[in-house]
Design an enzyme around this catalytic site. Structure first.
Site, PDB file in Angstrom:
ATOM      1  N   ASP A   1       0.955  -0.736  -0.157  1.00 19.47           N
ATOM      2  CA  ASP A   1       0.238   0.515  -0.167  1.00 19.47           C
ATOM      3  C   ASP A   1       0.434   1.034  -0.139  1.00 19.47           C
ATOM      4  O   ASP A   1       2.375   1.238   0.731  1.00 19.47           O
ATOM      5  CB  ASP A   1      -0.545  -0.397   0.921  1.00 19.47           C
ATOM      6  CG  ASP A   1      -1.760   1.362   1.137  1.00 19.47           C
ATOM      7  OD1 ASP A   1      -2.376   0.936   0.407  1.00 19.47           O
ATOM      8  OD2 ASP A   1      -2.156   2.015   2.299  1.00 19.47           O
TER       9      ASP A   1
ATOM     10  N   GLU B   1       1.474  -0.755  -5.073  1.00 17.51           N
ATOM     11  CA  GLU B   1       0.641   0.155  -5.304  1.00 17.51           C
ATOM     12  C   GLU B   1       1.499   1.946  -5.366  1.00 17.51           C
ATOM     13  O   GLU B   1       2.004   2.128  -4.772  1.00 17.51           O
ATOM     14  CB  GLU B   1      -0.076   0.750  -3.521  1.00 17.51           C
ATOM     15  CG  GLU B   1      -1.253   1.692  -4.336  1.00 17.51           C
ATOM     16  CD  GLU B   1      -2.509   2.245  -3.214  1.00 17.51           C
ATOM     17  OE1 GLU B   1      -3.656   2.311  -3.462  1.00 17.51           O
ATOM     18  OE2 GLU B   1      -1.950   2.333  -2.595  1.00 17.51           O
TER      19      GLU B   1
END
Length: 709
Positions: free
Chosen positions: A350, A386
């Site tokens: 993330d 990401e």
């Protein structure tokens, strides 16, 4: 248990006599106590650990053995030292701190003054109220008794991977075949009905939203909402206890291992969505749970010259300082632990740009990337970025190191625009369908560096993408301020639910169009859970706080036709390597057994001719065809000496039918419809080169060349 799993050993490790404890703190720490706590009575027994200074005079190790402490014991740390928050020092022994290396966590937090190191209303003054009885506790655990039964990882290459992003609870909370007491848990996610569904769907990798121990946000709790997605980590080694059906005193470890073992038996990898970019402690007004009270300046980016405050690259109030050796070791040790002890197959990071930040800038040769590249364990698993954060220059799509693959947000945006009918999308669409060479080829990477997605947990579901023009986030209690505004969606004529059969048929076709484009594009396709079932969130594009029917999969109302279509897509991709090439197209002619050579890919206009320079940017042009030369793909033992079959894919996003002249000459003479998104076309329908082939409005078709005999 191999002590090397946790590097030099931190945390709690049971022995024959008791338990060894070890904690690293800032050099300014003056005393560390490990406190053994009865979870029922909250009685504690605190034992001082011995100080061992590191050779650099910075990191300090505290260690000791406590006799008679067995697996199942609960504990926390009290760290004494100066309270000088303006200098980044926030020691407060009144706060019982969670072990950063805890393998399991029990209980929950009760929010209030006790959980904060400062006095409410006066953040520079230390609060002396005891957090014991209000805080979560670490659990002493061991792994040696678990039987993996010969478990081995599937180890699929990226180009053969199909990712399915899922939430542990949302996946099974409403599943009718999962026993009620197992719904929403690791055991529920490992139920044969769920595993078999994914296997039959053609999924090869299950990507789980955060399962590291996370906590509820007090602000959401006050509103009666929940931190559903779990991007609020406090324990990087501990499986989230609320997903355990068997208890939170260490049972969650074995239950998670059972999940991994079940998917491995089905040939499906398990990938974890991990949140190392920030923690649940928030900004300078957040609670004191663990890292802040152990070594605040090592674990977090602090504002230079103003160490009272935190630099926030994540939008959560703090950012983990992966450039500091203490924080970096924690991340690497955690990753190795989940691979070696929990047998996971990879990670999706993330806001991964935050982990590359050195002195504020994003540095793709930072120690974090160097350690992963050289690590004998981590360099062999899947690493998915990401590739952005919210800080300066945070958007880094295409810039990650060669061992990494990336969520390709450009693919998502382009494909959404094309199918909703935006003009001028053909040039970029072709680039995205061919693997996004503009992003990855220059660094020597492959098409599989692009993780293609149209829908993820964050945003509209696939069904809502074709049913809503606007977000409908009223249930979140933020007056519609939350969630993305740039959704690139189209409601097909009516906002939200409708009984109009024409709109319903168009929406169904649009879902098929989007799925076909996703699965058959070069790269790694990723689906979001329930999209193959027609899942809706009623137009809410930010269900991070909705732990209810709005976010759970509604299995009872699954779209069986869409499920069957998705299975056909993944089967076509599996059977034909021309849709999952290992290398980029280069336009090199490839001679078939007889006849003139053809390039590995040919982009075609509606008249059957090759697309010219002026054809790509016409605003009125909303359809595209491309020929895939199966002879350009090495044979895989199923298609003969000439490699794969030849294919012709036609995508028509126009609001009118388009007549395509099937290419003749050196192209195959006969074609059969292998797949179509339009009910007016039949699979198996035959056509010949040079014939006119009508592609209905807003539909797609895949033609496969018929071989002699």
């Amino acid at each position: 248990m191999d002590a090397n799993t946790q590097g030099a050993f931190w945390g709690a490790r049971p022995t024959d006599a008791g338990t060894d404890f070890a904690l690293a703190t800032a050099a300014e720490a003056e005393r560390v106590e490990v406190c053994l706590v009865d979870p029922e009575t909250k009685e504690q027994r605190c034992v001082d650990l011995a100080r061992v200074d590191g050779p650099d005079g910075q990191a300090t190790r505290w260690e000791g053995t406590v006799d008679g402490v067995a697996p199942g014991a609960h504990y926390g740390y009290r760290v004494h030292g100066p309270w000088e928050p303006d200098k980044g020092l926030r020691f407060n022994p009144a706060k019982l701190l969670l072990d950063p290396y805890a393998w399991a966590v029990s209980g929950s937090y009760e929010w209030g003054q006790e959980m904060h190191a400062y006095v409410f209303g006066d953040p520079e003054r230390m609060d002396e109220s005891d957090s014991l009885g209000h805080s979560m506790l670490a659990v002493v655990c061991e792994h040696v008794k678990y039987d993996w039964e010969g478990d081995t990882p599937p180890r699929r290459p990226y180009n053969e991977t199909v990712v399915y992003e899922a939430h542990v609870k949302g996946l099974t909370q409403l599943h009718p075949e999962v026993p009620e007491h197992e719904r929403g848990t690791y055991r529920g996610a490992a139920h044969p009905a769920v595993v078999n569904h994914l296997k039959e769907l053609g999924v090869t990798a299950l990507e789980l939203l955060p399962v590291h121990q996370f906590i509820e946000d007090s602000t959401l709790a006050d509103k009666g909402l929940s931190n559903y997605w779990g991007y609020n980590t406090i324990g990087f080694f501990a499986p989230h206890s609320a997903y355990s059906s068997s208890g939170d005193h260490g049972q969650q470890i074995a239950e998670f291992k059972d999940l991994v073992k079940a998917y491995h038996r089905a040939g499906i990898e398990v990938i974890l969505d991990v949140v190392y970019n920030h923690t649940a402690e928030g900004n300078h007004l957040g609670p004191q749970l663990s890292f802040r009270g152990i070594d605040n300046a090592a674990y977090y980016h602090l504002v230079p010259g103003d160490e009272f405050h935190y630099t926030d690259y994540t939008g959560t109030g703090n950012s983990v300082n992966a450039g500091n050796p203490l924080a970096l070791d924690l991340i690497i040790d955690s990753l190795r632990y989940w691979v070696t002890e929990m047998h996971v197959d990879g990670f999706r990071f993330d806001l991964a740009s935050t982990l590359a930040r050195e002195d504020g800038a994003v540095d793709m040769v930072s120690p974090f990337f160097e350690l992963l590249a050289s690590d004998p364990v981590l360099s062999r698993v899947k690493l998915i970025a990401e590739p952005w954060d919210v800080g300066p220059d945070g958007y880094q799509v295409g810039n990650f190191p060669p061992q990494w693959v990336e969520w390709n947000g450009k693919f998502r945006d382009c494909v959404r625009d094309f199918w909703r009918g935006e003009p001028g999308t053909l040039r970029e669409l072709a680039t995205r369908l061919a693997g996004s060479a503009d992003l990855y080829e220059g660094e020597g990477r492959r098409p599989s560096a692009s993780v293609n997605f149209i829908v993820a947990h964050d945003g509209f579901t696939l069904r809502d993408l074709v049913s809503y023009n606007e977000k409908h986030n009223e249930a979140n209690g933020e007056d519609g301020r939350d969630g993305a505004d740039d959704n690139r969606s189209w409601n097909c004529g009516t906002e939200g639910p409708t009984d109009d059969p024409h709109i319903l048929e168009l929406r169904a076709r649009q879902q098929r169009n989007l799925l076909l484009t996703l699965v058959l594009a070069q790269g790694v396709p990723m689906m979001a859970h329930g999209d193959e079932l027609g899942r809706t969130q009623q137009g809410n594009n930010n269900v991070y706080c909705q732990d209810n029917e709005l976010s759970w999969i509604d299995w009872d109302h699954a779209d069986s036709e869409l499920v069957d279509f998705t299975r056909s897509l993944t089967k076509l991709r599996e059977d034909h390597p021309v849709f999952r090439r290992r290398r980029f197209f280069d336009g090199t002619p490839v001679a078939p057994a007889e006849g003139d050579p053809l390039p590995d890919i040919v982009w075609l206009d509606a008249d059957g001719s090759t697309m010219g320079p002026d054809d790509w940017d016409q605003d009125w042009a909303k359809s595209l065809a491309f020929f895939l030369n199966g002879g350009a793909v090495p044979g895989n033992g199923r298609h003969g000496a000439n490699g794969d079959s030849d294919f012709l894919v036609i995508l028509n996003a126009a609001e009118n039918d388009v007549d395509y002249h099937l290419p003749a000459g050196p192209f195959p003479e006969k074609w059969a419809t292998a797949l179509t998104t339009c009910e007016a076309r039949l699979v198996g329908e035959a056509a010949a080169g040079g014939e006119v082939f009508t592609v209905p409005a807003r539909s797609a078709v895949v033609l496969m060349a018929e071989r002699e005999g």
